[in-house]
Design a protein around this motif. Structure first.
Motif, mmCIF file in Angstrom:
data_model
loop_
_atom_site.group_PDB
_atom_site.id
_atom_site.type_symbol
_atom_site.label_atom_id
_atom_site.label_comp_id
_atom_site.label_asym_id
_atom_site.label_seq_id
_atom_site.Cartn_x
_atom_site.Cartn_y
_atom_site.Cartn_z
ATOM 1 N N LEU A 144 -53.227 35.577 36.020
ATOM 2 C CA LEU A 144 -51.688 34.580 37.707
ATOM 3 C C LEU A 144 -51.423 35.614 38.149
ATOM 4 N N MET A 145 -50.010 36.386 36.913
ATOM 5 C CA MET A 145 -49.109 37.138 37.075
ATOM 6 C C MET A 145 -50.063 38.896 38.067
ATOM 7 N N LEU A 146 -51.411 38.880 37.579
ATOM 8 C CA LEU A 146 -52.081 40.447 37.784
ATOM 9 C C LEU A 146 -52.632 39.799 38.981
ATOM 10 N N LEU A 147 -52.546 38.736 39.972
ATOM 11 C CA LEU A 147 -53.146 38.086 40.756
ATOM 12 C C LEU A 147 -52.245 37.955 42.455
ATOM 13 N N PHE A 148 -51.004 37.668 41.625
ATOM 14 C CA PHE A 148 -50.086 37.742 42.471
ATOM 15 C C PHE A 148 -49.086 39.271 42.297
ATOM 16 N N ILE A 149 -49.138 40.279 41.408
ATOM 17 C CA ILE A 149 -49.089 41.744 42.510
ATOM 18 C C ILE A 149 -50.378 42.661 42.714
ATOM 19 N N ALA A 150 -51.390 41.950 42.858
ATOM 20 C CA ALA A 150 -52.763 42.241 43.178
ATOM 21 C C ALA A 150 -52.510 42.336 44.971
ATOM 22 N N PHE A 151 -51.616 40.603 45.839
ATOM 23 C CA PHE A 151 -51.591 40.364 46.868
ATOM 24 C C PHE A 151 -49.934 40.900 46.807
ATOM 25 N N ARG A 152 -49.259 41.530 45.965
ATOM 26 C CA ARG A 152 -47.943 41.757 46.642
ATOM 27 C C ARG A 152 -47.149 40.766 46.854
ATOM 28 N N PHE A 153 -47.004 39.508 46.373
ATOM 29 C CA PHE A 153 -45.903 38.342 45.644
ATOM 30 C C PHE A 153 -44.949 39.061 45.134
ATOM 31 N N THR A 154 -43.979 38.719 45.461
ATOM 32 C CA THR A 154 -42.210 39.673 44.904
ATOM 33 C C THR A 154 -41.799 37.348 43.926
ATOM 34 N N LEU A 155 -42.332 38.586 42.426
ATOM 35 C CA LEU A 155 -42.328 37.327 41.275
ATOM 36 C C LEU A 155 -40.473 36.870 42.114
ATOM 37 N N GLY A 156 -40.903 35.483 40.928
ATOM 38 C CA GLY A 156 -39.589 34.857 40.978
ATOM 39 C C GLY A 156 -40.064 33.275 41.411
ATOM 40 N N PHE A 157 -38.752 32.815 42.059
ATOM 41 C CA PHE A 157 -39.162 31.117 41.693
ATOM 42 C C PHE A 157 -40.578 30.335 42.538
ATOM 43 N N SER A 158 -40.832 30.880 43.784
ATOM 44 C CA SER A 158 -42.659 30.551 44.221
ATOM 45 C C SER A 158 -43.727 30.837 43.377
ATOM 46 N N THR A 159 -43.600 31.823 42.685
ATOM 47 C CA THR A 159 -44.576 32.466 41.968
ATOM 48 C C THR A 159 -44.866 31.858 40.768
ATOM 49 N N ILE A 160 -44.006 30.675 40.019
ATOM 50 C CA ILE A 160 -43.491 30.485 39.161
ATOM 51 C C ILE A 160 -43.623 28.123 39.053
ATOM 52 N N LEU A 161 -43.512 28.133 40.609
ATOM 53 C CA LEU A 161 -44.428 26.994 41.194
ATOM 54 C C LEU A 161 -45.338 26.867 41.899
ATOM 55 N N ILE A 162 -45.650 28.067 42.008
ATOM 56 C CA ILE A 162 -47.546 28.332 42.760
ATOM 57 C C ILE A 162 -48.586 28.364 41.184
ATOM 58 N N ALA A 163 -47.826 28.536 39.604
ATOM 59 C CA ALA A 163 -48.486 28.901 38.993
ATOM 60 C C ALA A 163 -48.287 27.366 37.784
ATOM 61 N N HIS A 164 -47.142 26.809 38.244
ATOM 62 C CA HIS A 164 -47.110 25.525 37.407
ATOM 63 C C HIS A 164 -47.821 24.638 38.097
ATOM 64 N N ILE A 165 -48.280 24.901 39.128
ATOM 65 C CA ILE A 165 -49.386 23.555 40.166
ATOM 66 C C ILE A 165 -50.575 23.749 40.171
ATOM 67 N N THR A 166 -51.020 25.314 39.572
ATOM 68 C CA THR A 166 -52.684 25.711 39.337
ATOM 69 C C THR A 166 -52.428 25.107 38.102
ATOM 70 N N PHE A 167 -51.766 24.844 36.620
ATOM 71 C CA PHE A 167 -51.789 25.201 35.578
ATOM 72 C C PHE A 167 -51.729 23.790 35.413
ATOM 73 N N ASN A 168 -51.421 22.554 36.061
ATOM 74 C CA ASN A 168 -50.569 21.331 36.120
ATOM 75 C C ASN A 168 -52.017 20.706 37.053
ATOM 76 N N ILE A 169 -52.405 20.681 37.967
ATOM 77 C CA ILE A 169 -54.090 20.257 38.600
ATOM 78 C C ILE A 169 -54.839 19.155 38.028
ATOM 79 N N PRO A 170 -55.530 19.728 37.078
ATOM 80 C CA PRO A 170 -56.546 19.332 36.561
ATOM 81 C C PRO A 170 -55.987 18.275 35.313
#
Length: 626
Positions: A114-140
């Protein structure tokens, strides 16, 4: 006999599980900061906890992220479960297999991906990236909670509702949703708990100024736990225990015959799972508090800012507040635990830090790899307050003093207990004296341990000579039977608690231990030692360079440097600040401020290259595994 043995076994297991927690709870009421010394009962750490902005901010972030990610993941997971249930058996099996992959996959793989994905799409790491990562992790997990309930539902009741004129949504809410509600609530509670507890994924996807409890506690463990964290952990344990009790206290079902209803009528009654609703409501209440706090703090962000990356507990928080008030520049502050954790983040360029505080050898490495920007010294007039002796020492890693400004300095030496050692301590050789067997503490650090062995023989602590390094390795192996433990911050508590006679320690830590135990004395051995210098630098990709120079200049102001010295207790290289120290014994302490004679025998660590570092680590592994 079997029953007794079973009870003994169960008691032993419970002891192993809860003894550490009980110890933590007891320490939260200990007035002494040392884990090995009981200073009396106190509640001050609980009071201090709620006044600590960094910890409370981490708590609010944790609650906000956990609630939002659990809510969104549960909604998506419920919708996905409905879609999967409607699929043909073959495709349902394939999709469920894909859904299970993140659950079975290692968290570190998910986090890095997920970190590499965010970097590749030039996301600024912060609250929003943690939230997206946790949603992805929790859905299953949400899907796995809802699917079993969907399988138990009777499809004919939904079809009957549709035949009676109900729309699809109305039929779902009136017929299907009440049946799967326990699964939905279980999914929400599970995903909330998973998010609340997650560290690895958060660690890789968080940005500067954003901490959760897991990352905050981890950083505290790495640098030495403060008593406030014991209080926080105690409150978390009690909160989780209450929630678990509520969740597992399921109301007993009333017998249908005693209730005067038929079995068919009973089955039609859908009882609200209050044992799940109550904890879910409790979670909602505390999570909304965290969410409100996050919205408020986000709304107050200033356009002018400086992003600071520093060691944990390495600056007085009041200093940051004063800087913001005087300049109007907002400080976004993040901590790290080791140079080796900091370096890859700077190298990746994923986050553009404005100011960083590495150690000497790491500054050299960063400078040689083009990761640092030259300072405009015209913007740092307070540099004149730095003792020239430390600027000279800094030239070993910053030849022209163009990239760094010294912040904290110290030495490595021997801390000994005068009640246990009845001879002069002036040489590293005493750490090889057999009469102190099992009473010697060594640093669990490859460079620090080899520095002791190399200086003892009169070699440079930056040696890359194979013969010298092998000799140092053999000496450390020979010393190993005498060593009680290889430690880092634990040396403080062990020496304070009279558990050891001799220990290798940093000078700043020595001052703290002497305050707690007057029998302790610190000395720099005659063969010489390491003098370390942590300095402020500006990364080459910094976006607020002028603000960074204002920040560095501010920290070089005598009154501010004095505040930091009194907070950190590590020596300041700021001569003007040292002159302001009121306590003469501290101002003239050779433990904190070595004499020119002692400094002449000391060296700073240098970056020796990846090949040499690898060889050092190889030899250290042989020492530890021998």
């Amino acid at each position: 006999m079997k029953k007794t043995a079973r009870n003994i076994y169960l008691g032993f297991i419970l002891f192993l599980m809860y003894a550490p927690i009980a110890t933590l709870v007891v320490l939260s009421f200990n007035s002494s900061k040392s884990r090995s010394k009981w200073g009396g009962f106190t509640l001050k750490w609980y009071s201090s906890l709620f006044q600590d902005d960094a910890i409370m901010s981490a708590l609010y972030n944790t609650l906000a992220i956990a609630f939002l990610s659990a809510l969104i993941a549960t909604i998506i997971g419920t919708c996905a479960s409905l879609g999967i249930t409607a699929m043909k058996a073959k495709w349902r099996t394939v999709i469920m297999g894909i859904t299970n992959i993140p659950v079975l996959n290692s968290d570190i793989v998910t986090g890095i991906s997920l970190m590499l994905l965010f970097i590749a799409f030039r996301f600024t790491l912060g609250f929003s990236t943690i939230l997206i990562a946790h949603i992805t992790f929790n859905i299953p997990y949400a899907i796995l909670s809802v699917m079993p309930k969907l399988k138990q539902t009777n499809k004919s009741t939904y079809e009957a509702a549709r035949d009676l004129g109900a729309g699809p949504f109305q039929a779902f809410m009136k017929v299907v949703f009440p049946d799967i509600l326990p699964g939905v609530l279980s999914g929400f509670l599970m995903t909330f708990t998973m998010s609340l507890d997650d560290f690895i994924i958060t660690h890789f996807t968080k940005g500067p100024g954003v901490d959760t409890l897991s990352t905050k506690i981890y950083s505290e463990v790495r640098k030495g736990i403060r008593p406030e964290m014991y209080a926080l952990s105690t409150l978390l344990f009690l909160s989780v225990m209450v929630i678990m009790i509520l969740m597992n206290t399921s109301p007993k079902e009333t017998d249908s015959k005693k209730a005067g209803s038929t079995s068919k009528d009973f089955k039609r009654k859908r009882k609200i799972p209050w044992h799940q609703v109550i904890p879910a409501g409790f979670i909602l209440l505390i999570a909304v508090t965290g969410l409100v706090h996050h919205v408020r703090t986000t709304g107050s962000v200033s356009e002018e800012q400086v992003i600071v990356y520093n060691w944990g507990e390495y600056i007085d928080p009041d200093v940051l507040d004063i800087f913001e008030e005087e300049t109007g520049i907002q400080v976004i502050y993040e901590e790290y635990e080791t140079n080796e954790i900091m370096y890859p983040k700077i190298l990746s360029g994923a986050i553009a830090y404005d100011v960083v505080c590495p150690s000497d050898y790491m500054i050299q490495r960063m400078r040689e790899n083009g990761l640092l920007s030259k300072l405009n010294l015209d913007n740092i007039p307070n540099l004149k307050n730095i003792d020239p002796a430390y600027l000279t020492q800094s030239q070993s890693f910053d030849p022209d003093n163009e990239y760094s400004v010294p912040y904290c300095v110290g030495t490595i030496g021997i801390l000994y207990n005068k009640n246990m050692v009845d001879e002069p301590v002036d040489s590293w050789n005493i750490l090889w004296d057999e009469k102190y067997k099992d009473r010697i503490l060594m640093q669990d650090s490859v460079r620090d341990a080899f520095a002791v062995a190399l200086k003892r023989k009169g070699y440079s602590l930056n040696s890359v000579e194979v013969d010298e390094l092998i000799q140092a390795k053999d000496d450390l192996i020979a010393q190993k039977p005498l060593v009680q433990a290889y430690v880092v911050d634990q040396v403080r508590d062990k020496m304070i608690g009279n558990e050891a006679a001799l220990g290798v320690i940093y000078s700043g830590e020595a001052l703290y231990t002497q305050r707690e135990n007057p029998a302790l004395e610190y000395v720099i051995p005659k063969e010489g030692s390491n003098i370390w210098i942590d300095s402020w630098v500006i990364p080459s990709n910094a976006k607020n360079k002028e603000n960074a120079e204002k920040f560095i200049n501010f920290l070089c102001r005598p009154d501010i440097a004095l505040m930091n010295f009194e907070y950190i207790t590590y020596a300041t290289p700021n001569a003007a600040a040292r002159a302001l120290i009121e306590d003469e014994s501290i101002r003239n302490s050779e433990t904190l401020f070595p004499s020119d004679k002692d400094l002449a025998r000391c060296e700073t660590f240098r970056f020796l290259g990846d090949e040499a570092d690898s060889y050092y680590n190889e030899l250290w592994n042989k020492v530890k595994s021998n």
